[in-house]
Scaffold this motif. Structure first.
Motif, PDB file in Angstrom:
ATOM      1  N   UNK A   1       0.826  -1.200   0.000  1.00  0.00           N
ATOM      2  CA  UNK A   1       0.000   0.000   0.000  1.00  0.00           C
ATOM      3  C   UNK A   1       0.865   1.257   0.000  1.00  0.00           C
ATOM      4  N   UNK A   2       1.971   1.215   0.741  1.00  0.00           N
ATOM      5  CA  UNK A   2       2.896   2.352   0.745  1.00  0.00           C
ATOM      6  C   UNK A   2       3.403   2.633  -0.662  1.00  0.00           C
ATOM      7  N   UNK A   3       3.840   1.591  -1.377  1.00  0.00           N
ATOM      8  CA  UNK A   3       4.388   1.792  -2.718  1.00  0.00           C
ATOM      9  C   UNK A   3       3.300   2.187  -3.720  1.00  0.00           C
ATOM     10  N   UNK A   4       2.091   1.697  -3.555  1.00  0.00           N
ATOM     11  CA  UNK A   4       0.998   2.141  -4.418  1.00  0.00           C
ATOM     12  C   UNK A   4       0.733   3.626  -4.222  1.00  0.00           C
ATOM     13  N   UNK A   5       0.803   4.057  -2.982  1.00  0.00           N
ATOM     14  CA  UNK A   5       0.585   5.467  -2.687  1.00  0.00           C
ATOM     15  C   UNK A   5       1.710   6.329  -3.260  1.00  0.00           C
ATOM     16  N   UNK A   6       2.950   5.842  -3.187  1.00  0.00           N
ATOM     17  CA  UNK A   6       4.082   6.579  -3.754  1.00  0.00           C
ATOM     18  C   UNK A   6       3.952   6.672  -5.267  1.00  0.00           C
ATOM     19  N   UNK A   7       3.508   5.592  -5.921  1.00  0.00           N
ATOM     20  CA  UNK A   7       3.277   5.640  -7.365  1.00  0.00           C
ATOM     21  C   UNK A   7       2.216   6.682  -7.710  1.00  0.00           C
ATOM     22  N   UNK A   8       1.139   6.691  -6.947  1.00  0.00           N
ATOM     23  CA  UNK A   8       0.071   7.667  -7.189  1.00  0.00           C
ATOM     24  C   UNK A   8       0.584   9.084  -6.971  1.00  0.00           C
ATOM     25  N   UNK A   9       1.334   9.282  -5.912  1.00  0.00           N
ATOM     26  CA  UNK A   9       1.912  10.594  -5.609  1.00  0.00           C
ATOM     27  C   UNK A   9       2.860  11.050  -6.715  1.00  0.00           C
ATOM     28  N   UNK A  10       3.676  10.119  -7.204  1.00  0.00           N
ATOM     29  CA  UNK A  10       4.698  10.455  -8.198  1.00  0.00           C
ATOM     30  C   UNK A  10       4.135  10.621  -9.602  1.00  0.00           C
ATOM     31  N   UNK A  11       3.046   9.877  -9.897  1.00  0.00           N
ATOM     32  CA  UNK A  11       2.552   9.847 -11.265  1.00  0.00           C
ATOM     33  C   UNK A  11       3.450   9.039 -12.171  1.00  0.00           C
ATOM     34  N   UNK A  12       4.272   8.164 -11.570  1.00  0.00           N
ATOM     35  CA  UNK A  12       5.205   7.325 -12.321  1.00  0.00           C
ATOM     36  C   UNK A  12       5.199   5.930 -11.721  1.00  0.00           C
ATOM     37  N   UNK A  13       5.519   4.951 -12.559  1.00  0.00           N
ATOM     38  CA  UNK A  13       5.563   3.568 -12.093  1.00  0.00           C
ATOM     39  C   UNK A  13       6.955   2.964 -12.187  1.00  0.00           C
ATOM     40  N   UNK A  14       7.908   3.686 -12.804  1.00  0.00           N
ATOM     41  CA  UNK A  14       9.261   3.168 -12.913  1.00  0.00           C
ATOM     42  C   UNK A  14      10.008   3.406 -11.608  1.00  0.00           C
ATOM     43  N   UNK A  15      11.017   2.607 -11.354  1.00  0.00           N
ATOM     44  CA  UNK A  15      11.808   2.723 -10.140  1.00  0.00           C
ATOM     45  C   UNK A  15      12.869   3.802 -10.310  1.00  0.00           C
ATOM     46  N   UNK A  16      12.875   4.865  -9.471  1.00  0.00           N
ATOM     47  CA  UNK A  16      13.939   5.874  -9.559  1.00  0.00           C
ATOM     48  C   UNK A  16      15.303   5.234  -9.346  1.00  0.00           C
ATOM     49  N   UNK A  17      16.305   5.702 -10.089  1.00  0.00           N
ATOM     50  CA  UNK A  17      17.635   5.112  -9.960  1.00  0.00           C
ATOM     51  C   UNK A  17      18.747   6.133 -10.165  1.00  0.00           C
ATOM     52  N   UNK A  18      18.409   7.426 -10.219  1.00  0.00           N
ATOM     53  CA  UNK A  18      19.410   8.441 -10.530  1.00  0.00           C
ATOM     54  C   UNK A  18      20.492   8.555  -9.467  1.00  0.00           C
ATOM     55  N   UNK A  19      20.133   8.385  -8.208  1.00  0.00           N
ATOM     56  CA  UNK A  19      21.103   8.640  -7.139  1.00  0.00           C
ATOM     57  C   UNK A  19      22.261   7.654  -7.169  1.00  0.00           C
ATOM     58  N   UNK A  20      22.033   6.478  -7.724  1.00  0.00           N
ATOM     59  CA  UNK A  20      23.122   5.503  -7.844  1.00  0.00           C
ATOM     60  C   UNK A  20      24.183   5.983  -8.830  1.00  0.00           C
ATOM     61  N   UNK A  21      23.792   6.886  -9.744  1.00  0.00           N
ATOM     62  CA  UNK A  21      24.722   7.393 -10.750  1.00  0.00           C
ATOM     63  C   UNK A  21      25.304   8.751 -10.378  1.00  0.00           C
ATOM     64  N   UNK A  22      24.791   9.381  -9.320  1.00  0.00           N
ATOM     65  CA  UNK A  22      25.253  10.720  -8.937  1.00  0.00           C
ATOM     66  C   UNK A  22      26.696  10.671  -8.442  1.00  0.00           C
ATOM     67  N   UNK A  23      27.463  11.720  -8.759  1.00  0.00           N
ATOM     68  CA  UNK A  23      28.868  11.787  -8.355  1.00  0.00           C
ATOM     69  C   UNK A  23      28.997  11.768  -6.830  1.00  0.00           C
ATOM     70  N   UNK A  24      30.003  11.049  -6.339  1.00  0.00           N
ATOM     71  CA  UNK A  24      30.196  10.909  -4.904  1.00  0.00           C
ATOM     72  C   UNK A  24      31.445  11.618  -4.400  1.00  0.00           C
ATOM     73  N   UNK A  25      32.029  12.475  -5.217  1.00  0.00           N
ATOM     74  CA  UNK A  25      33.215  13.196  -4.776  1.00  0.00           C
ATOM     75  C   UNK A  25      32.839  14.218  -3.698  1.00  0.00           C
ATOM     76  N   UNK A  26      33.773  14.516  -2.843  1.00  0.00           N
ATOM     77  CA  UNK A  26      33.553  15.509  -1.799  1.00  0.00           C
ATOM     78  C   UNK A  26      32.783  15.012  -0.598  1.00  0.00           C
ATOM     79  N   UNK A  27      32.665  13.688  -0.434  1.00  0.00           N
ATOM     80  CA  UNK A  27      31.890  13.146   0.680  1.00  0.00           C
ATOM     81  C   UNK A  27      32.745  12.812   1.903  1.00  0.00           C
TER      82      UNK A  27
END
Length: 283
Positions: A188-214
């Motif tokens: 139910x949580x994930x159904x609500x997140x899909x409805x909130x987002x208006x998208x059904x694909x799994x976000x994955x951008x943060x795995x590709x974000x640069x990690x320098x300066x951490x």
């Protein structure tokens, strides 16, 4: 069941052409900013937890870039993980908040550590959990191999039901064996997140974000900081939390029995109580 909170929504400009969605849930005390983990929308903070925190605080949760209702444009405008920490400050500015108690889970805990170094004047307190120290330690254990295998499927194509099944299985592994897994609640949580987002694909951008300066040094930290140990965490298992607490000057370590890398209903109250005890001590 998940309740529907009545909050004040806002869209915040964080970079040219990039906006993040945020929601304020009114409360009587100092503001609490909730910073979620990688590729997770703000609604991943369960209402059961937010409701409890709002009994004592004004609570704000938000969607990172490339999650929820925020701008999804990583391919056209890539960014670094540290930029997500700057977004948290932009959210505080948008709500005219000079200082807040800040709570970060997983990648959110990384971002809160960056705030401790770069913006200590904006924090009344910090709480972090299910996260690793910015100083690192090569001898600490890594994520569960079963999770690593599942993460290898992160960007696979799936229809809506397949995506829901994948996300529920992901939560099953993240939840760990410390408390019973509530499959219906997480679905139910994930159904609500899909409805909130208006998208059904799994976000994955943060795995590709640069990690320098951490890599940062928190041995001179001045902000009261709570580190919560999740003994069943399959991503940052013990002794990650103890190591993290040892790297942050003045940090307090509290253990929540049964907790994994998730916030199921059974753990919303003990987690809220730990956070509220910390903010009350600071106040």
């Amino acid at each position: 069941m998940l309740s529907r909170l009545l909050g004040v929504e806002m869209v915040v400009d964080v970079a040219p052409g990039v906006q993040v969605w945020a929601e304020e849930i009114p409360g009587p005390g100092e503001p609490v900013l909730l910073v979620m983990g990688a590729d997770a929308a703000g609604l991943t903070w369960p209402d059961e937890l937010v409701d409890r925190l709002a009994e004592r605080h004004r609570v704000i949760r938000y969607d990172h870039r490339d999650t929820g209702r925020s701008t999804h444009a990583f391919d056209e405008a890539p960014y670094a993980i540290r930029d997500l920490a700057a977004d948290a400050v932009a959210v505080l500015d948008a709500f005219a908040i000079d200082r807040a108690h800040v709570v970060g889970m997983s990648l959110g805990g990384t971002l809160v550590q960056l705030l401790l170094v770069d913006h200590p004047d904006r924090l009344w307190s910090a709480t972090v959990f299910c996260t690793a120290s910015l100083q690192g330690d090569p001898d600490l254990p890594g994520p569960d191999p079963a999770l690593l295998r599942l993460w290898g499927e992160l960007t696979d194509e799936r229809d809506r039901e397949q995506e829901l099944d994948w996300r529920v299985e992901h939560w099953r592994l993240l939840n760990g064996a410390g408390v019973e897994f509530d499959e219906a609640w997480f679905r139910e949580l994930e159904e609500r997140i899909m409805e909130h987002s208006g998208r059904e694909d799994k976000p994955a951008a943060h795995a590709a974000a640069a990690q320098d300066g951490l890599e940062r040094d928190l041995t001179e930290n001045t902000v009261p900081t709570l580190v919560i140990e999740a003994p069943e965490d399959p991503v940052c298992p013990p002794p990650h939390a103890a190591h993290l607490a040892s790297t942050i000057k003045g940090a307090t370590l509290v253990r929540i029995e049964g907790m994994g890398h998730a916030i199921p209903p059974a753990l919303a109250t003990p987690l809220a109580e730990a956070i509220l005890a910390h903010t009350a001590a600071v106040g």
